[in-house]
Design a protein around this motif. Structure first.
Motif, PDB file in Angstrom:
ATOM      1  N   MET A  79      23.414  81.407  49.062  1.00 54.71           N
ATOM      2  CA  MET A  79      23.419  81.537  50.516  1.00 54.71           C
ATOM      3  C   MET A  79      23.736  80.206  51.196  1.00 54.71           C
ATOM      4  O   MET A  79      23.240  79.921  52.280  1.00 54.71           O
ATOM      5  CB  MET A  79      22.056  82.039  51.004  1.00 54.71           C
ATOM      6  N   SER A  80      24.556  79.380  50.593  1.00 53.82           N
ATOM      7  CA  SER A  80      24.829  78.069  51.170  1.00 53.82           C
ATOM      8  C   SER A  80      25.543  78.183  52.511  1.00 53.82           C
ATOM      9  O   SER A  80      26.348  79.088  52.735  1.00 53.82           O
ATOM     10  CB  SER A  80      25.675  77.224  50.205  1.00 53.82           C
ATOM     11  N   SER A  81      25.208  77.276  53.420  1.00 55.79           N
ATOM     12  CA  SER A  81      25.837  77.189  54.755  1.00 55.79           C
ATOM     13  C   SER A  81      25.715  78.498  55.523  1.00 55.79           C
ATOM     14  O   SER A  81      26.657  78.956  56.155  1.00 55.79           O
ATOM     15  CB  SER A  81      27.310  76.782  54.629  1.00 55.79           C
ATOM     16  N   CYS A  82      24.546  79.120  55.477  1.00 57.40           N
ATOM     17  CA  CYS A  82      24.273  80.354  56.226  1.00 57.40           C
ATOM     18  C   CYS A  82      23.255  80.050  57.317  1.00 57.40           C
ATOM     19  O   CYS A  82      22.110  79.708  57.017  1.00 57.40           O
ATOM     20  CB  CYS A  82      23.747  81.448  55.302  1.00 57.40           C
ATOM     21  N   GLY A  88      27.925  84.768  58.391  1.00 56.98           N
ATOM     22  CA  GLY A  88      27.063  84.686  59.574  1.00 56.98           C
ATOM     23  C   GLY A  88      27.540  83.671  60.574  1.00 56.98           C
ATOM     24  O   GLY A  88      27.764  83.990  61.738  1.00 56.98           O
ATOM     25  N   GLY A  89      27.710  82.435  60.138  1.00 58.65           N
ATOM     26  CA  GLY A  89      28.261  81.390  60.993  1.00 58.65           C
ATOM     27  C   GLY A  89      27.410  81.093  62.217  1.00 58.65           C
ATOM     28  O   GLY A  89      26.248  81.499  62.338  1.00 58.65           O
ATOM     29  N   ASN A  90      28.010  80.378  63.163  1.00 60.11           N
ATOM     30  CA  ASN A  90      27.331  80.025  64.404  1.00 60.11           C
ATOM     31  C   ASN A  90      27.298  81.174  65.398  1.00 60.11           C
ATOM     32  O   ASN A  90      26.720  81.050  66.472  1.00 60.11           O
ATOM     33  CB  ASN A  90      28.040  78.822  65.056  1.00 60.11           C
ATOM     34  N   ARG A  94      20.991  68.923  51.481  1.00 58.91           N
ATOM     35  CA  ARG A  94      20.986  68.648  52.920  1.00 58.91           C
ATOM     36  C   ARG A  94      19.841  69.321  53.678  1.00 58.91           C
ATOM     37  O   ARG A  94      19.893  69.455  54.902  1.00 58.91           O
ATOM     38  CB  ARG A  94      22.307  69.061  53.574  1.00 58.91           C
ATOM     39  N   LEU A  95      18.799  69.706  53.003  1.00 57.82           N
ATOM     40  CA  LEU A  95      17.681  70.335  53.705  1.00 57.82           C
ATOM     41  C   LEU A  95      16.584  69.311  54.002  1.00 57.82           C
ATOM     42  O   LEU A  95      16.358  68.375  53.225  1.00 57.82           O
ATOM     43  CB  LEU A  95      17.087  71.470  52.867  1.00 57.82           C
ATOM     44  N   PRO A  96      15.857  69.497  55.099  1.00 58.00           N
ATOM     45  CA  PRO A  96      14.706  68.626  55.403  1.00 58.00           C
ATOM     46  C   PRO A  96      13.479  69.092  54.628  1.00 58.00           C
ATOM     47  O   PRO A  96      12.579  69.747  55.161  1.00 58.00           O
ATOM     48  CB  PRO A  96      14.532  68.811  56.917  1.00 58.00           C
ATOM     49  N   VAL A  97      13.442  68.750  53.359  1.00 57.22           N
ATOM     50  CA  VAL A  97      12.441  69.308  52.452  1.00 57.22           C
ATOM     51  C   VAL A  97      11.078  68.640  52.642  1.00 57.22           C
ATOM     52  O   VAL A  97      10.970  67.416  52.714  1.00 57.22           O
ATOM     53  CB  VAL A  97      12.905  69.160  50.988  1.00 57.22           C
ATOM     54  N   GLN A 148      20.978  75.005  57.694  1.00 61.34           N
ATOM     55  CA  GLN A 148      20.342  74.113  58.646  1.00 61.34           C
ATOM     56  C   GLN A 148      19.283  74.772  59.520  1.00 61.34           C
ATOM     57  O   GLN A 148      18.609  74.098  60.307  1.00 61.34           O
ATOM     58  CB  GLN A 148      21.409  73.456  59.518  1.00 61.34           C
ATOM     59  N   SER A 149      19.127  76.089  59.425  1.00 54.51           N
ATOM     60  CA  SER A 149      18.065  76.765  60.183  1.00 54.51           C
ATOM     61  C   SER A 149      16.760  76.833  59.396  1.00 54.51           C
ATOM     62  O   SER A 149      15.757  77.339  59.899  1.00 54.51           O
ATOM     63  CB  SER A 149      18.499  78.187  60.552  1.00 54.51           C
TER      64      SER A 149
END
Length: 594
Positions: free
Chosen positions: A355-358, A328-330, A408-411, A385-386
């Motif tokens: 699904m890391s870094s998607c 998917g990427g940017n 790295r998620l804002p949990v 990050q979305s």
């Protein structure tokens, strides 16, 4: 008869061929921004050891060593694979694909790349692929993005010195302002560090001469495919190479379906798709849903988009394991709606979903996972990050989860607790670099202790738990084999929390106490006494321990294969060299600066 060339075309040709090659504008530019990355050693709120350090000019080279101004990834070497938290290996992964990390860079100007320079200032040799994104041919609205490989190779063991890595590049028929570097750390003895990246190339004026045609490699041409099925029918199995074909020869179509399926199972996904168009016979078997029980799309992330997912819908009804990480990427090549539709059709038997870094993974996708994947055991949404902190609460509908990666998620604390309370079978949990409020992290630890007693590995990298939270884990999770407490600065040895840890968790195999300045002699004595199964230990940055204390751990832990004593002021290089001779089975690390 002479062909008459129109006047306008003659003037255009004159303009093209009258230009001097040396007059083309040459650009040399450093990366302006880091737009995406898979992992980093530093924290989200710091500038030390972070991916963003790769933007801008070099400021370390020619120095060699460990510098906080460098770009550093989270892992290195093969030891992470050996840890209890090591992930399953997917079938049909192309043997040539070895990438483990990536970083995506943006430049100010789009150019036709002619040279790339990468400043490697510590443990070089990990770069395995460089890709360029088409700045002109990308159709974001349709989810179509063209990526081309500029260079690829294997990881290498390089001399311990700074270098400017500048591999020969393949020509590509477009200009680019986005590069992607991919890394493999398997051969790296310690963290690799990068200083800067410089892109050289011609500007758009250069396209008058460098049209890009010189980089187009024609695809293999099949002169005659009309008799393909006839030739395939003539394939036969023989006991020996010199056995003549007789009446007992077996046509491939006469083989049992189980044998045909086994043969096709050795093909990777692109090869399976290509084989399906050669004949009706292969179409039937290559489209069989049993061939798509396991799908590793990560190696093919450049080709995976909405269209590709829709084309797989009819084949993945028995899908059990899916790795769509990095896809998917940017460029929005995959929409949340398309992937949610895919899960609705193909998620009922899904057990593994990476699904890391998607970037397409958001709340809509998590809801689709929760509603359509009732058998899910492993979920990886690290570095997505979305994804907002509250969305993970929907995962409480799935009670079969055994692995969750939220790196790295804002949990959100309450959302996480809601999930943990129903995951009694949870074995692996990654909360590394999650932005859980410091005042609430201990509450999460107490819920883990009461609800997840079968836990085997727990990653708390850069979490701000206290000895109270750690005690909730060590007193209630006796099966723990891996615990990462790196950069957990609120833990204090004076509370006795580390002593309780090793007493209550005798099965510990991997223990990271990175940068905990309070580790003392008594803690190492306890490790030597109670942690006989220990395989990996990191006490980087510990200033209070003495060489004799570390030696007692090496002597008492016969299975130890990894030990990091970097920046331990009382352990010098001469002593370490003696240990390396005395304990050859153990890889002993000590970082340094020039």
């Amino acid at each position: 008869m002479m062909l008459k060339i129109p006047r306008k075309l003659r003037r255009k040709c004159r303009k093209i061929f009258s230009r001097n090659f040396t007059e083309m504008q040459q650009f040399s530019q450093y990366a302006a921004d880091v737009s995406d990355f898979s992992s980093q050693y530093g924290s989200e709120t710091s500038i030390s050891y972070t991916a963003s350090n790769l933007a801008g000019k070099c400021n370390i080279y020619p120095a060699y060593g460990d510098f906080t101004q460098a770009c550093v990834f989270r892992t290195y070497g093969p030891w992470w694979k050996y840890a209890p938290s090591g992930k399953r290996k997917f079938k049909r992964t192309p043997p040539g694909f070895v990438s483990q990390d990536f970083i995506e860079l943006e430049f100010e100007y789009a150019v036709h790349p002619t040279k790339i320079e990468i400043w490697e200032t510590y443990n070089p040799g990990t770069i395995v692929r460089i890709l360029a994104c088409d700045s002109s041919g990308t159709d974001v609205d349709r989810g179509m993005t063209r990526w081309k490989v500029l260079w690829e190779g294997g990881p290498e063991k390089s001399p311990p010195e700074s270098r400017i890595f500048s591999p020969p590049l393949r020509h590509v028929p477009f200009c680019t302002r986005v590069l992607r570097l991919e890394f493999c750390h398997d051969l790296c003895e310690y963290y690799t560090e990068l200083d800067a990246v410089c892109l050289h190339g011609e500007d758009s004026q250069g396209n008058y001469i460098l049209s890009g045609l010189e980089g187009v490699i024609p695809r293999s041409r099949i002169d005659d495919i009309s008799n393909m099925e006839e030739k395939l029918d003539q394939l036969s199995l023989r006991e020996q190479e010199n056995t003549p074909v007789g009446d007992d020869a077996i046509s491939i179509e006469e083989l049992p379906e189980e044998v045909i399926q086994l043969i096709l199972s050795y093909l990777d996904i692109p090869s399976l798709c290509m084989a399906s168009v050669t004949s009706k016979f292969f179409y039937k078997h290559c489209y069989d849903s049993l061939q798509y029980k396991e799908l590793d799309l990560l190696p093919h992330w450049t080709e995976v988009n909405n269209f590709a997912l829709d084309s797989l819908l009819s084949r993945c009804h028995y899908l059990q394991h899916l790795n769509i990480s990095w896809c998917g990427g940017n460029q929005n090549c995959i929409s949340p709606t398309t992937f949610s539709r895919f899960l609705k059709e193909c998620g009922r038997d899904l057990q593994t979903l990476y699904m890391s870094s998607c970037k397409f993974v958001n709340g809509e996708v998590i809801i689709a996972v929760a509603e359509n994947c009732p058998k899910l055991k492993e979920l990886d949404v690290g570095s997505c990050q979305s994804l907002d902190g509250q969305s993970i609460s929907h995962l409480s509908k799935i009670q079969t989860l055994e692995r969750i990666n939220l790196y790295r998620l804002p949990v959100d604390k309450d959302s996480l607790i809601k999930v943990l309370r129903v995951c009694s079978n949870l074995k692996h949990l990654n909360l590394g670099a999650t932005r859980i409020q410091e005042s609430r992290i201990d509450t999460v630890m107490k819920v883990i202790g009461s609800s997840c007693r079968n836990l085997i590995s727990l990653d708390l990298w850069r979490c701000r738990l206290t000895d109270e939270g750690l005690g909730a884990i060590t007193e209630n999770c006796p099966h723990i084999e891996e615990l990462d407490l790196g950069w957990c600065s609120n833990l204090r040895s004076t509370t006795g929390c580390f002593l309780k840890l090793v007493k209550n968790c005798p099965n510990i195999k991997k223990l990271y106490l990175t940068a905990n300045r309070t580790i003392c002699k008594g803690d190492l004595e306890a490790i030597a006494k109670y942690s006989r199964k220990l395989e990996q230990l990191d006490i980087l940055g510990t200033s209070y321990v003495q060489a004799d204390d570390v030696h007692s751990v090496l002597t008492s832990c016969p299975k130890l294969i990894f030990l990091d004593v970097s920046f331990c002021g009382n352990v010098n290089e001469e002593t370490i060299e003696i240990w390396r001779t005395e304990f050859p089975r153990c890889s002993i690390k000590k970082s340094f600066q020039d």
